[in-house]
Structures are given as structure tokens and as C-alpha cells.
Design an enzyme around this catalytic site. Sequence first.
Site, PDB file in Angstrom:
ATOM      1  CG  ASP A 662      -1.835   1.206   1.259  1.00  0.00           C
ATOM      2  OD1 ASP A 662      -2.606   1.398   0.296  1.00  0.00           O
ATOM      3  OD2 ASP A 662      -1.755   1.978   2.234  1.00  0.00           O
ATOM      4  CE  LYS A 666      -1.904   5.143   1.176  1.00  0.00           C
ATOM      5  NZ  LYS A 666      -2.035   5.178   2.637  1.00  0.00           N
TER       6      LYS A 666
END
Length: 804
Positions: A662, A666
Site C-alpha cells: 500500500d 502511494k
Amino acid sequence: MKILKFGGKSLSNGDGINKVVAIITDKVNQGEEIAIVVSARGNATDELEEILGIASKNGDYKPLFENFKKYQQDDYQEVDLSEEFNVLEKLFEGVSLIGDYSNKIKDQILSKGELLSAKLLTAILVENGINARFADTRELIKTDSKFGDAQPLEQISKKNVINYFKQNNGTTVNIVTGFIGSNNNNDTTTLGRNGSNYTASLIANYLNADELQNYTHVDGIYTANPELVLDAKKIDHLTFNEANELANFGATILHAKTIIPLLEKNIPLRILNTFNHENKGTLITSNSNKEGIKTLSVLENVSLVNLEGRGLLGKTGVDARIFRVMGDNDISVSIISQGSSERGIGLVVAADKATKAMIELEKEFENDFYSKDVNKITVTDNVSVISIIGQDLSTFHKPYTALIKNKIVPILFNNTVTGKNVSLVVKKSQLNKALNVIHGEIFGVSKKINIAIFGHGLVGGTLINQILESAATIEKRKDIKLNVFAIANSSNVLLNKNGVTPNWKNEIQNNGFSYTIDDVIAYANEHHLENLIAIDNTASATFVENYIPLAESSFDLISSNKVANTLSYSFYKKLRKVLADNQKSYLYETNVGAGLPLIDTIKLLHLSGENITKIKGVFSGTLSYLFNNFSAKDAPFSEILKEAIDNGYTEPDPREDLCGNDVGRKLLILARELDLQNEFEEIDIQNLIPEHLREGEVSDFLNKLTEFDPIYAKIKAEQKPNHVLRYIGELSGDLQNDKGNLEVKLVSVPSDTALGGLKGSDSFFEIYTESYGDRPIVIQGAGAGSAVTARGVFGDILRLSDKG
């Protein structure tokens, strides 16, 4: 004296005619001097024309005729209408026998609608104690012999009307037939459709009336047709010039010739609603109370005739030849537009005259085809004209841009010499949507934003409730009406063009149905929904495939889903190209930092030419909470992790947070904002999960959390004094090249630094630039939670809504 004119719907059976009688009685009781002009009742003119058509084909017209008689007589059996009915019967019989009819016969038949209407109303008023008198305008309005569209002979008509009213006025209320007259042979003629308005304005002119009051079934003239634009507002005041433009461009409430007799004598015209007598209506006078756009008018049932040819450019006499052909064939041209670069001329004509226009123009320009000065003459059917009355070109870019944003490209446009009216030709299929888009852009009404939300879990559900709770305030404060017309999950969708209710969760369970993205697009098209936004609050990799068809179908995009920006670089570029080609926006501020203004800040710095040299920070609110607390507390890692799980900070499977992917996604999103071409596989990610726990069921993993403890106790113990653990993403290297260095890793930092002092579940970002040197721009704040993320998506909605 005031002239009152009542339309067909006002005089319809039941509430209509009862209201008309009440209005007239009230005015008589108040001592007002009035005369009444009437249209045919209900749909009488259309019905008579339909019966005539059937009779001319030797069809069985008698049932329709019986229905017509029954409606016209209705509950007033004592009123003698036999003369008109008998004449109609004979005329229809004759037409049926011959199998044809002339315009003269047609005028005789259509005139009976007004005669029946005036005779019936006169009888009812007399029955109610009003001194009413039937006045047949065939004896007053003398015309030429152009049956179907006769022109009044002014001097004799004026003399007849003045003499008649001298003899029959005072306490008498004259009930005058609209629409009809007669020629010098006393043959019945009609003044063209909507001609009753013309009759009323002529009589007002001849009698120097104080006001003409036109009673209809609406409250007045609106900023647009309220049947097509729900937000249309009533206009209190118009000038005659504006009303004349409206009449010429299709406003059926006004006959195109109505205005001129009133303008000659400066007689005000008031449009009123028979069924809402308290309403003041729209007043039309010579005096303008203010400049500016007044209304949108529509011209339907038209076609566009195009002449194209290299020889048209700069060639003298072309326009004259075109208009001579049009004039010789009795074809009226409502708009002409010429484009020198296209070497073309476009003419808007009535749809039923378009083929004739094309054939006659081909004859006229036959020699020009041989010389190749003219290449082709074509007809484009199924178009409509929207006229913006009061629009000048100085602000025309606003509605025009709004149309383009909604994928409505006008076929042509022109403006009047005064520059105060602009007309657009659009595809008929786009008329409704185009009207709503223009209306929302230029009038003081709320701009409607139609939203489809995909994913209604924690973030999506919170967002929907935030929108519904804030919608009224936002409309009041910003003139933006947020309308959530679609809510969907992976299997079902709930659709409501007027917007979902706070009870949407139950409704999607009870009324939701399985769908494809094409169903949502088709629904938006079918209901002419404008200013479309699609919001992806899923975590789905497959839903991202819908972004391109959505953008191609006029949807702007917003997503909290990170997948689209972290797929292959080729897809990333393809999506941007589709967005650019369709002039659509894609906002995803919440992809990194939830509600923090990180992506916008980086975009602005990059676009302004600032050289960003490094970006570093804590990208995950979940992992921020985990390591902030683990560093600060004397507790095992598994206990802190369990706290995070119990508080809902992690994904249902915490390994999705702990694996670092994750954070990697980003970081990649920020890299691509700087035009770097990195792929996800190139990110160096430190996975926080011991290798033997990375596979298997979630339940097994949750039972083995204590196996983290010795590993992280050792890492914690081996730090330098006054240091704390932080899980960070870092983008570095020469960022002017095609690719940068992307790392996701666990680091130990001094506790007295900004990064080391992080608390709770805050996210933290440092942006290093050439200009700022070693003093980074710092952005810090709540980086997790459905409410924060939903609020960030909401911010993107408002940002998009304010555009254009």
C-alpha cells in the site's frame, strides 16, 4: 379596456372552463371593461385536422367525430351547437366522397373549433347572469385569400372592429372568436396556428386597449421550457423585442406576429395562468428593466441544409441565389451560418421543407457542380435550435465550455447583429441535456452535479451520508446541487435520476439490481443527466477497467481507489490521453494522505517548474499508529497490532497493510505526478511480515501474532539511544530523469525530529525542493479513517463542481 385571451387548455372541460367563467365574472363584478378572445377548446384544432385526414383517405372518421362532438357539448346539453356540428358533418362527408380537400375547405373545418368555443362560453356566461355577446370575427377581420395563413387587411378590419365595439360595448362582454377571419368573398380563412393570439393583439391595437392579458396553463414565460428544465424560473418582465425573439425561435406561448400590433400602440402584454389566478404572470412592455440573458428558447422540427464547395469562398451573389430559391419556394430560413474555412453555408429550415430546399438548390447550382465550385448539398435531420435570448458574445464562452465538457458539440451557431442573442444548432437527441447544461450555467439557479458512487463500504457509505447531509447547505452557499443518482457495489446498483434518499441502504437491498457499467451510462443518457461524476470508492483492480468508457461517456472521475494510478505506465498514459481527448478530469487527492492536500501541492510545485529533489514520509496511517505506539510504549508488538486491528485501523486482513504494498503504491503515485515512468515492480519494499506468516488463512495469521514479538523486540532494542521506529516511503535520485529510486522501509530516527515526534495515526510528508534546499515543506495530519478519506473525496467533488 382590457382584452383577455384564453387558450385551448384554459377552456378545456371541467376545471378549465369553470376557472375561465370565474375570472370573467370576477372582473365584471369589479367593474372592469373587458373583451374576451377565445381559442378552440381542448385539442379541438388537432382533432379536427386528424378527422379531416382520415376522411380524405375514406377512413372511418365517424367514431372520432362523435367523440369530438361529445367533448365539445360536454355537460352543456342546453347550448345549441347544432349549426357547427351539421356543417362539419356535411364537410367531412364531402371530403370522404371526393377523397381530397383544399386549404379553403380545411379553413372552414378548423374554424369551427373557435366558433364552438365562443358560442359555448357565451351561453354559460349568460346563464351565470353576465351580459355576454358572441362575436364572429369572420364579420370583423377581413383578410387576403391565403387559406391557412391569411393576412389581415388592416384598414377595413380596424374599421369593422371599432364600429362593432361602438355598438356592442359598455355593459356587454364580447366573446370574440380567435384565429379566424374571412376574405372579400366572405370565405372563411384562418390566421395560422396560434393565430388566436394574433387576433387578440389586433383587436387590442384597433381598440387602443390598456392591456392584453393572455391566459394559458402556465404561470408566465420561463427561463426555459419547465417541461424540459425542471429548474426553470418564471420571468417577471420582458421587453417586446425579447418576446419577439422568443416567438421567432419557437416559444409557442407567443405567435410570431402577436407582438407587432402591441408594439405599435405600446400596449402591455401579460401572460397569466388560468389555473393560478393569484400569480402576477410575466409582463411584456417596451421598457427594459435590466440587461442580460432572459430565457432559452427552442426551435424543434427543423433540419440543417448544408452547401459545401471551394468556389463559395469570396464568390459574389451566392447568398442572393440561395435566398431567391428559398423565397420562390416559400421556404423560411430561421438561421444562416457561414464559415470561410469550411467554405460552407448552413441554413436552418422547417423539417418538412428540407428535402424541397435541397432539390431546388441542386437545380440552382447545377452548373456550379460541373465547375466543382459546389461539392455537395446535404440535409442533416433531427436537429434543434437553442436560442439564448439576451446573450452576448462577451460571456458566451461559459455556456459553450459547459456544453463541450458535457460532450455536446454544437453543429453551428450564430448571433444577431446586436449581439444580444446567440443561437446554437444541436442534435435533437442532445437537446434536453444541452438546455439543462446551458440553463444551469447562465441563470441564477443551482448548477446540478449528477454523481454515481461505486463502492458503499466504510468510505463510500460515509461519503454518501456526508453528501446528503451537506447538500442543502452547499446549494445555498455555492449554488451547486449535488445529486447522487447511482449507488453501486460489485453486484447491484440503485438508480434514481432525482437523487437517492437517506434510506439508500434499504433501497439498494430492496430495489437494487445487477448491472454493467453500460447500464449506468445508458441511464444517464436516457435521463439527459448533465455534469456527470463517477466516484470509485472500491479497492477493486477490475473496476478500474471502467474508467475509460466512463470518461468517453462524459463522466469526470474521482477515486480513493489507488489501483488505476499504479497499474502499468502504459495504462497510466492511455487513461490520461482518453481524459484529455474527452476534456475530462480525474481527481484522486485521497490516494495518498487521505484528506491531506499532498497531491495538489506536489502538482502545483511541479507545474510551476520547481525542481523536487526528494519526497519522504510516513504514508500509512495504520503503520504510523503501529510504530508510534510500539516505540512509545513498553508493550509487545503483537499487543499494539491487536489494538490497531480492534480499532479498525487495519484492513480485514492486516497483512495488506504490513506487506508494504500500500505504501509502495502511494509512493509510485507521487513519482508519476513528477512524470517519472517507474513501474510498481521497481519499488524496493521491505515486507514487515515474517516469511512463514505471509501465506494462509487470515484466521490462522491472527492466531500467530505473538510470533512478531521477538523479531521487533530485537529491532527496537538495537536502536541508538533516543531513537524511534518509523515505516517510511522515500523517493530519491535524479528526479529529472525518466525514473527515480523508490524505497519502502523501516527506519530508526531521532525522537526529537519532526518525523520522530509523530503521534497517533498521523501521516507525515517531507517535500524537498531545489529552492527550499535542506528545509523541506512538511505536510502532516490525520492519514487514516473512513471519515477523513470520505471528506477528502468530498473535497474533490466540490473542486470539480466549481470548474468551468
